[in-house]
Design a protein around this motif. Structure first.
Motif, PDB file in Angstrom:
ATOM      1  N   GLY A   1      -2.600   8.733  -3.925  1.00 49.40           N
ATOM      2  CA  GLY A   1      -1.718   8.414  -3.973  1.00 49.40           C
ATOM      3  C   GLY A   1      -0.390   7.825  -3.466  1.00 49.40           C
ATOM      4  N   MET A   2      -0.661   6.815  -2.059  1.00 44.71           N
ATOM      5  CA  MET A   2       0.227   6.119  -1.962  1.00 44.71           C
ATOM      6  C   MET A   2      -0.144   4.801  -1.568  1.00 44.71           C
ATOM      7  N   GLY A   3      -1.382   3.789  -2.957  1.00 42.73           N
ATOM      8  CA  GLY A   3      -2.294   3.125  -2.399  1.00 42.73           C
ATOM      9  C   GLY A   3      -3.493   2.581  -1.550  1.00 42.73           C
ATOM     10  N   MET A   4      -3.096   3.879  -1.163  1.00 41.07           N
ATOM     11  CA  MET A   4      -4.408   3.984   0.288  1.00 41.07           C
ATOM     12  C   MET A   4      -5.845   4.208  -0.405  1.00 41.07           C
ATOM     13  N   GLN A   5      -6.424   2.748  -1.842  1.00 42.92           N
ATOM     14  CA  GLN A   5      -7.129   3.218  -2.119  1.00 42.92           C
ATOM     15  C   GLN A   5      -8.703   3.210  -1.383  1.00 42.92           C
ATOM     16  N   LEU A   6      -9.001   2.793  -0.520  1.00 42.12           N
ATOM     17  CA  LEU A   6      -9.934   3.508   0.157  1.00 42.12           C
ATOM     18  C   LEU A   6     -10.049   3.878   1.371  1.00 42.12           C
TER      19      LEU A   6
END
Length: 627
Positions: A242-247
């Protein structure tokens, strides 16, 4: 030697994929220094500069192609594909050698990499220290923001988050064990365990702090979370995503499929919650070590398991219980198995059903908050993987009215008290118990108890009376329990007890709702109860040979079946001689059986004797202790 921090027992399952999908090798490094001893360096996670450079040479010479974080993200999202032999280099903790030793080599080779600093360590005040391996590290040992920005601006280095302040242990139980901060509900004297809401708020605050610092100093927010100690869960991954850390990365394997073969929202949802495995560079591997590890057929590795009753550890006297824990851990360390199947429930009357549990629960009486303590000691001191051994249907619930409503009216003698699997309340309640276990404990897998059976006259409407449907129904029941636990303990390995009779007499599936073939398809291991004395067999060796032949003749039988031997003759009752365990293990190995275990282990009475147990069940290449 290369070894993952928590080596997955079935890594072979992660290396064989359909040709249409690319396999990604992710290597995890920490410190790269010129002065690392060839072997036995005080810092086991340091790799010499020479060895690291030779790793790059060998990988390039053997067709590996380095890929960036963006390439991996594109492959997972379906926007591109990976090369056939893709490799991603990662560097944890934010040590300064990533700039002084690694970055020049990356530029020379033109290879991209991921650097994941602990942002609190980058911000370490003058005079402060971080206990790190054999010595305390100061701010001079860690990267600066200027160095991180230079590496990022080069286009070669992606800067991810290794958290802000989760790279540490926190009190994980009333006994003071320090467990990973990212997945632990902190225990405080007088207040008990941290609530789920408080835990969530702590993780959100930490990751947001790390994200904001990286974005402010680097100019780009992190797209990757590398979990300290490989400790994470689906909820924490969801927060990071949800904070943009997709990996997300852990340390639990050698390679994995990155093109998930999914479409649209299904692809995005699965990718967001699944952490990718990495191979940890451990004990300064040279190029021969690296080549040997990547070429080794992990499917040929044998597993050795010991099933342990926590009821034997429990004692009303806390001091005696602490001594029991120490004796157990030392014995397991001396034997050296691969796995310990550790009882997570209390069964003091020995009827096979859980009267209480050894972890915090609102659905079951709690005998003692003991499971997490013992599991953590076994994992960290004895260096074994721990499976939580749990009932499937055999529970005596705290809610007496619900217990009466759900309990099967068994007609046979000596049947385990069980709940009706066809009643939705049973699945909901047992799933909640498994979730409580996983939220409050650290373990690597689940062993489903031998209570998961149905006689042909029990719950006749279940599966419409069809034996195969009843068998699959109980398998599906256990898979739902696994899913409930995996929300808090991802990538759990599964094992399930199987009686011997359905293997030797397939028609007896009707009497058990069990069969070998669907077990092999569903579980990582089938724990076959290879116990001739329990079956009243006069010729134990001949019976074991017949059982081995039946398994060997079954597809995937040898790869996924563990023969669990007995060390007690319960008819007497009396311990079996240690020589019997040794002889039976040799007989089965000679027949082609790969995975072995035994039950029970009397660690206090030294039964089976240590020397016999070690010879039969050690997973070490050379099982005898040095004197």
């Amino acid at each position: 030697m290369i070894r993952a921090w928590m080596a997955a027992a079935l890594l072979a399952l992660m290396t064989a994929f359909a040709p249409a999908h690319a396999s990604l090798l992710v290597l995890s490094y920490h410190d790269i220094r010129d002065d690392v001893a060839p072997k036995g360096d005080p810092d086991p996670y340091a790799v010499s500069t020479t060895n690291f450079a030779q790793h790059l040479d060998w990988l390039r010479a053997h067709g590996y192609q380095a890929v960036s974080v963006q390439t991996v993200l594109d492959a997972r999202a379906g926007r591109g594909t990976l090369p056939e032999k893709a490799v991603l280099l990662t560097f944890d903790d934010g040590l300064r050698s990533a700039y002084t030793h690694v970055f020049p080599l990356l530029r020379a080779y033109g290879w991209p990499a991921l650097v994941a600093p602990v942002t609190r360590w980058v911000e370490l005040p003058e005079g402060a220290v971080v206990p790190y391996g054999p010595r305390d590290f100061t701010r001079e040992d860690f990267l600066t923001w200027a160095q991180l920005r230079e590496m990022h601006d080069s286009g070669l280095v992606d800067v991810g988050s290794h958290s802000h302040d989760l790279h540490r242990g926190v009190p994980g139980n009333p006994f003071g064990n320090q467990t990973p901060a990212a997945v632990t509900r902190i225990w405080t004297e007088g207040a008990g365990y941290e609530s789920e809401d408080s835990w969530r708020a702590r993780i959100v605050d930490d990751l947001q702090t790390s994200r904001d610092l990286i974005e402010r100093h680097i100019g780009q927010a992190p797209r990757v979370i590398v979990w300290p100690y490989a400790a994470y869960n689906d909820v924490a991954n969801g927060i990071a995503n949800g904070m943009g850390m997709q990996l997300s990365f852990d340390l639990e394997g050698r390679a994995q499929e990155t093109d998930l073969g999914l479409q649209g929202e299904d692809r995005a949802d699965q990718a967001s919650l699944a952490s990718l495995a990495r191979l940890l560079m451990h004990r300064n591997p040279d190029v021969r070590d690296l080549a040997g590890e990547l070429r080794r057929d992990l499917s040929l590795d044998g597993v050795r398991a010991i099933q342990v009753d926590l009821d034997y550890v429990y004692d009303e006297d806390p001091a005696q219980m602490a001594r029991n824990v120490d004796v157990l851990v030392q014995r397991i360390q001396d034997i050296g198995p691969s796995l310990v199947w550790l009882q997570a429930f209390a069964d003091p009357d020995g009827d096979g059903a859980a009267e209480a549990v050894y972890f915090p629960s609102t659905h079951m009486p709690v005998r003692a908050d003991l499971f997490n303590r013992v599991a953590w000691q076994l994992r960290t001191r004895a260096q074994v993987r721990v499976f939580a051994w749990m009932p499937v249907l055999g529970f005596k619930l705290a809610d007496a009215d619900l217990q009466r409503a759900l309990q099967i009216n068994a007609t046979g003698e000596n049947e385990i008290p069980r709940l009706d699997p066809g009643d939705p309340r049973t699945l909901a309640t047992v799933s909640a118990i498994y979730a409580e276990l996983a939220a409050n404990s650290h373990f690597d897998g689940l062993l489903f108890h031998d209570d998961a059976y149905l006689r042909d006259d029990e719950v006749p409407d279940y599966g419409n009376g069809n034996p195969a449907t009843r068998t699959q129904g109980l398998i599906d029941f256990t898979m739902t329990l696994k899913t409930a636990a995996e929300r808090w303990r991802p990538k759990l390995t599964t094992a399930r007890n199987l009686f011997a009779r359905p293997v030797l007499e397939p028609a007896s599936e009707a009497w058990f709702a069990q069969r070998l073939e669907p077990f092999l398809a569903a579980y990582d291991y089938t724990a076959l109860m290879a116990m001739p004395h329990m079956e009243h067999e006069a010729d134990a060796d001949a019976w074991l040979q017949r059982l081995a032949a039946a398994v060997l003749a079954t597809p995937k039988g040898v790869e996924r079946t563990l023969f669990e031997l007995q060390t007690v003759d319960w008819r007497v009752p009396a311990p079996l001689p240690g020589a019997t365990l040794r002889a039976q293990s040799r007989l089965l190995q000679a027949a082609g059986i790969r995975h072995l275990g035994y039950y029970p282990d009397d660690f206090i009475g030294n039964q089976p004797p240590l020397e016999d147990a070690r010879e039969a069940m050690s997973a070490r290449e050379f099982p005898y202790l040095e004197r």
